[in-house]
Design a protein around this motif. Structure first.
Motif, short mmCIF file in Angstrom:
data_model
loop_
_atom_site.label_atom_id
_atom_site.label_comp_id
_atom_site.label_asym_id
_atom_site.label_seq_id
_atom_site.Cartn_x
_atom_site.Cartn_y
_atom_site.Cartn_z
N ARG A 280 0.78 -1.15 -0.03
CA ARG A 280 0.03 0.01 -0.09
C ARG A 280 0.74 1.36 -0.07
O ARG A 280 0.44 2.40 -0.47
CB ARG A 280 -0.97 0.00 1.22
CG ARG A 280 -1.98 -0.93 1.20
CD ARG A 280 -3.07 -0.25 0.19
NE ARG A 280 -4.40 -0.98 0.17
CZ ARG A 280 -5.41 -0.72 -0.75
NH1 ARG A 280 -5.27 0.23 -1.31
NH2 ARG A 280 -6.48 -1.51 -0.53
N MET A 281 2.07 1.22 0.59
CA MET A 281 2.99 2.41 0.67
C MET A 281 3.77 2.58 -0.37
O MET A 281 4.59 3.34 -0.76
CB MET A 281 3.84 2.33 1.85
CG MET A 281 4.69 3.48 2.34
SD MET A 281 3.50 4.67 2.80
CE MET A 281 3.47 5.78 1.93
N GLY A 282 3.69 1.52 -1.63
CA GLY A 282 3.98 1.96 -2.94
C GLY A 282 5.45 0.85 -3.38
O GLY A 282 5.84 1.52 -4.38
N ALA A 283 5.84 0.20 -2.36
CA ALA A 283 6.99 -0.90 -2.83
C ALA A 283 6.54 -1.63 -4.15
O ALA A 283 5.37 -1.84 -4.26
CB ALA A 283 7.38 -1.70 -1.88
N GLY A 284 7.42 -1.79 -4.92
CA GLY A 284 7.15 -2.49 -6.22
C GLY A 284 7.04 -3.85 -6.13
O GLY A 284 6.04 -4.42 -6.93
N LEU A 285 7.86 -4.69 -5.43
CA LEU A 285 7.98 -6.15 -5.40
C LEU A 285 8.18 -6.38 -4.12
O LEU A 285 9.29 -5.99 -3.25
CB LEU A 285 8.87 -6.53 -6.35
CG LEU A 285 8.58 -6.41 -7.74
CD1 LEU A 285 9.90 -6.86 -8.52
CD2 LEU A 285 7.49 -7.30 -8.32
N ILE A 286 7.39 -7.20 -3.39
CA ILE A 286 7.48 -7.51 -1.98
C ILE A 286 7.20 -9.15 -1.71
O ILE A 286 6.54 -9.68 -2.54
CB ILE A 286 6.18 -6.84 -1.02
CG1 ILE A 286 6.34 -5.21 -1.26
CG2 ILE A 286 6.55 -7.27 0.34
CD1 ILE A 286 4.95 -4.90 -1.94
N THR A 287 8.19 -9.36 -0.96
CA THR A 287 8.42 -10.80 -0.85
C THR A 287 8.59 -11.35 0.68
O THR A 287 9.20 -10.54 1.41
CB THR A 287 9.82 -11.66 -1.28
OG1 THR A 287 9.76 -11.27 -2.89
CG2 THR A 287 9.73 -12.97 -1.24
N VAL A 288 7.67 -12.08 1.11
CA VAL A 288 7.81 -12.50 2.44
C VAL A 288 8.65 -13.76 2.52
O VAL A 288 8.33 -14.67 1.99
CB VAL A 288 6.27 -12.76 2.97
CG1 VAL A 288 6.44 -13.44 4.55
CG2 VAL A 288 5.66 -11.50 3.27
N VAL A 289 9.63 -13.66 3.20
CA VAL A 289 10.57 -14.90 3.36
C VAL A 289 10.27 -15.59 4.64
O VAL A 289 10.50 -14.76 5.61
CB VAL A 289 11.93 -14.53 3.24
CG1 VAL A 289 13.08 -15.87 3.07
CG2 VAL A 289 12.08 -13.70 1.70
N THR A 290 9.90 -16.93 4.86
CA THR A 290 9.42 -17.38 5.81
C THR A 290 10.09 -18.93 6.07
O THR A 290 10.30 -19.44 4.74
CB THR A 290 8.10 -17.47 5.96
OG1 THR A 290 7.41 -17.60 7.35
CG2 THR A 290 7.24 -18.42 5.06
N PRO A 291 10.10 -19.83 7.10
CA PRO A 291 10.41 -21.03 7.01
C PRO A 291 9.36 -21.83 6.04
O PRO A 291 8.18 -21.50 5.88
CB PRO A 291 10.26 -21.46 8.51
CG PRO A 291 10.38 -20.25 9.24
CD PRO A 291 9.69 -19.30 8.50
N GLU A 292 10.04 -22.68 5.34
CA GLU A 292 9.24 -23.51 4.14
C GLU A 292 8.00 -24.13 4.83
O GLU A 292 7.03 -24.00 4.22
CB GLU A 292 10.13 -24.57 3.71
CG GLU A 292 9.44 -25.62 2.54
CD GLU A 292 8.85 -24.82 1.26
OE1 GLU A 292 7.63 -25.04 0.97
OE2 GLU A 292 9.45 -23.76 1.01
#
Length: 526
Positions: A280-292
C-alpha cells in the motif's frame, strides 16, 4: 518545526536581549499583544466582543506575569472588564513585570493580590462570572512542583467553568519534559513565543495546552539558526518535502524490492501485515521470506505479495543453519525487514546477529529481531549497511539494559543515545513516537491516537517504512515519513468514526487517504 527545551529558550531570550540589543520590555509587549489578538477572537466567538466580556488575568511574579499584565492592559483598552490577580507583592516581581504593574495601576485596572486562602476564595468567586481566565502564573522556567498558594490557585482555576488561555505554556507543565509538576492548568488554548517547547508536544503536557499558536515576538532568525536546534516536530510540510511525484516511465522495479524475513508458528500474520503495508505504501515487489513449513499458510494470506520458503526441517523457525539459503534469496532485495513474527528460540539470537553482519542493503529490525539483541545493542556497530530499529518501550528497555520506566521518563535522551552510540536510526514507538538519527537529530511525531492500541500496528509501520526506503528515501526520511503517515492514517479514520478503535488492517487500507491528505489530492470518489 523546531522545538526547544526551556534552557534553549532562555538562551535565545538572552541572546536576543544582550547580543542583538532588543529590550526585554519589547519582547514582553510583542508577546502580550500577540496573545491579546487571539483572546479577542475567542471573546468575539463567546460573547460577541470584548465590550461584553469579563476576564480574570492571574499573574505570577516573573516575566510570564508581566506578559499577562500586558494582556490585561490591552483588553482593558478594548473595553473588556478585567481584574488582575497577582501571586506576588510588588517588591518581589521581576523588574519588567514591575514596570507593567505600575502601568496597570495608572490605568485604574482592578488589581488584587492573593496572599492567603481568603485571596484564593476571591478568585474562586470571580471565576464564576468571567468569560475567560488568562493563566500567566509560570512560564517555561518552572523547575519544581507547584505547592502552597500557587497550587491552590491552579486547582481553583481547573475546578472553575471558565475557559483558560495559557500564556507561553500552562502553569505546572515542565517545558522540557511535558511532565506535570504536581498540578497543572488545563487550558483550552495556549499562545507561545518564538518556538514550540517540548512540553507543548510531549505527553501529558500537550493535552493540557489545548490548541497552541506560535507568535513571532522579535527573536532574530539568525539567533535561532546559530542555536543549532536539533529537535523538530514532524508536520505535513516536512513530510511532504520528503515525498516525490513519480515520472511517467516509472515501473515496479523503480519502486524497489522489499524482502520481509519473519513468521513462526502462530505468528504468520505479522510478516503478512508488513507485506500488505509495504504494498500500500508503494513498494514495487514484496516478498515474505518464511520457514518453508509455514509458506503455504503465508501464501494463502497474500495476493499481490510474493512468498519464499527456506527449508526448515518442519520446525517453523529460522535457525543459523538456514542463513546461506536465506542470503541467496535476500541478494535480490533493495530493503530487508527482519523480525515480524520471528519468534524466540535458543538459537534466534545467533541467527539475527549473523544475519546483521551479512546484510549489504538498508534493513529494519523489528519485534523479535530486537529481542534477540537484548543487552547487546553494540552488535549493530558491526553492520555494514544502514539500519533502522523500531522498538516499543519494552524492547528498548531490553536493548539498553534499562527499565521501561527509565526509558519512558527520558524518551528523547534514550533514543538519541542509542542512535548515536550504535550509528543507527531509532524509532522509539509510543504516544509521540521519537525518531533519532545517528547524528543526534530528533524528530517527534505529532500524529496518532489511543485508538491504535491493537496488535499488528508495529508490523504495519515497519512495512510502510521499508516501502519508503525502497523508493529511494534515506533511512531517516523513510522513518519520519512512515511514522507520520502511519499515525495520520489512523487519525483520519478516527475523525470519520469518533471513539472507534482501529486495527492494523484499517490503517493499511487507509494509507491512500493519508497520502492524499499530505499531497493535497482530492479524496477518491465513492
Amino acid at each position: 518545526m523546531k522545538i526547544v527545551t526551556s534552557r534553549q529558550m532562555a538562551e535565545l531570550d538572552r541572546v536576543t536581549i544582550h547580543t542583538y540589543g532588543i529590550p526585554a520590555l519589547v519582547l514582553m509587549e510583542n508577546a502580550g499583544r500577540s496573545c491579546t489578538e487571539w483572546i479577542l477572537r475567542i471573546l468575539e466567538e463567546k460573547v460577541g466582543g470584548p465590550q461584553e466580556a469579563s476576564v480574570a488575568v492571574v499573574c505570577g511574579k516573573g516575566n510570564n506575569g508581566g506578559d499577562g499584565m500586558v494582556i490585561a492592559r490591552h483588553l482593558h483598552n478594548r473595553g473588556a472588564y478585567v481584574e488582575v490577580f497577582l501571586l506576588s507583592e510588588e517588591d518581589a516581581m521581576s523588574a519588567d513585570a514591575r514596570t507593567q504593574y505600575e502601568i496597570l495601576r495608572r490605568m485604574d485596572v482592578e488589581i488584587r493580590v492573593i496572599r492567603d486562602t481568603e485571596g484564593v476564595e476571591d478568585l474562586r468567586t470571580y471565576l464564576e462570572e468571567v468569560h475567560l481566565c488568562v493563566d500567566a502564573i509560570f512560564g517555561t522556567g518552572l523547575s519544581s512542583p507547584l505547592s502552597g498558594i500557587v497550587r491552590e490557585v491552579v486547582e481553583v482555576i481547573n475546578l472553575s467553568m471558565a475557559p483558560v488561555f495559557a500564556v507561553d505554556i500552562p502553569t505546572g507543565i515542565d517545558a522540557t519534559t511535558g511532565r506535570i509538576m504536581g498540578e497543572a492548568i488545563r487550558a483550552e488554548s495556549t499562545g507561545t513565543f518564538g518556538l514550540l517547547k517540548l512540553g507543548h508536544v510531549l505527553l501529558p503536557g500537550s493535552i493540557h495546552c489545548g490548541e497552541t499558536e506560535i507568535y513571532d515576538v522579535g527573536i532574530p532568525q539568525r539567533a535561532v539558526f546559530d542555536a543549532q536546534i536539533k529537535t523538530e516536530a514532524l508536520d505535513e510540510q516536512v513530510v511532504k518535502s520528503m515525498l516525490s511525484v513519480r515520472p511517467p516511465d516509472f515501473h515496479k522495479g523503480d519502486a524497489g524490492r522489499v524482502h520481509i524475513v519473519g513468521g513462526s508458528p502462530g505468528m504468520t500474520g505479522a510478516p503478512c501485515l508488513a507485506g500488505s503495508a509495504a504494498l500500500r505504501m508503494g513498494a514495487g515487489l514484496i516478498t515474505v521470506v518464511t520457514p518453508e513449513s509455514l509458506r503455504p499458510i503465508v501464501e494463502a494470506k497474500q495476493m499481490e505479495v510474493m512468498t519464499h520458503g527456506i527449508p526448515d526441517g518442519g520446525t517453523g523457525y529460522f535457525t543459523p543453519g538456514m542463513i546461506p539459503a536465506l542470503m541467496e534469496v535476500l541478494s535480490k532485495a533493495d530493503v530487508i525487514v527482519v523480525g515480524p513474527g520471528l519468534g524466540m528460540t535458543e538459537t534466534m539470537p545467533a541467527f539475527v546477529k549473523e544475519l546483521i553482519s551479512r546484510i549489504k542493503v538498508p534493513f529494519l529490525l523489528d519485534a523479535d529481531a530486537l529481542n534477540a539483541l537484548s543487552g547487546e545493542a553494540d552488535i549493530l556497530q558491526g553492520a555494514t549497511a544502514p539500519c533502522i530499529l523500531t522498538p516499543h518501550p519494552g524492547e528498548m528497555a531490553r536493548l539498553m539494559k534499562e527499565t521501561i520506566e527509565s526509558i519512558e521518563a527520558a524518551r528523547i535522551d534514550s533514543a538519541r543515545h542509542l542512535a548515536e552510540e550504535e550509528r543507527v536510526t531509532v524509532i522509539l514507538k509510543g504516544a509521540r513516537t521519537v525518531v533519532a538519527t545517528p547524528k543526534g537529530d530528533i524528530f517527534i511525531n505529532t500524529t496518532g491516537n489511543p485508538y491504535m492500541a491493537s496488535g499488528g500496528m508495529g508490523d504495519a509501520l515497519t512495512g510502510m517504512i521499508a516501502a519508503l526506503a525502497s523508493q529511494g528515501l534515506s533511512p531517516n526520511d523513510a522513518a519520519c515519513a512512515g511514522v507520520y503517515l502511519h499515525g495520520m492514517s489512523a487519525d483520519l479514520l478516527v475523525r470519520d468514526h469518533p471513539m472507534t478503535p482501529v486495527t492494523a488492517t484499517d490503517v493499511i487500507g487507509n494509507i491512500r487517504g493519508a497520502l492524499q491528505q499530505i499531497l493535497g489530492e482530492p479524496p477518491p470518489k465513492e
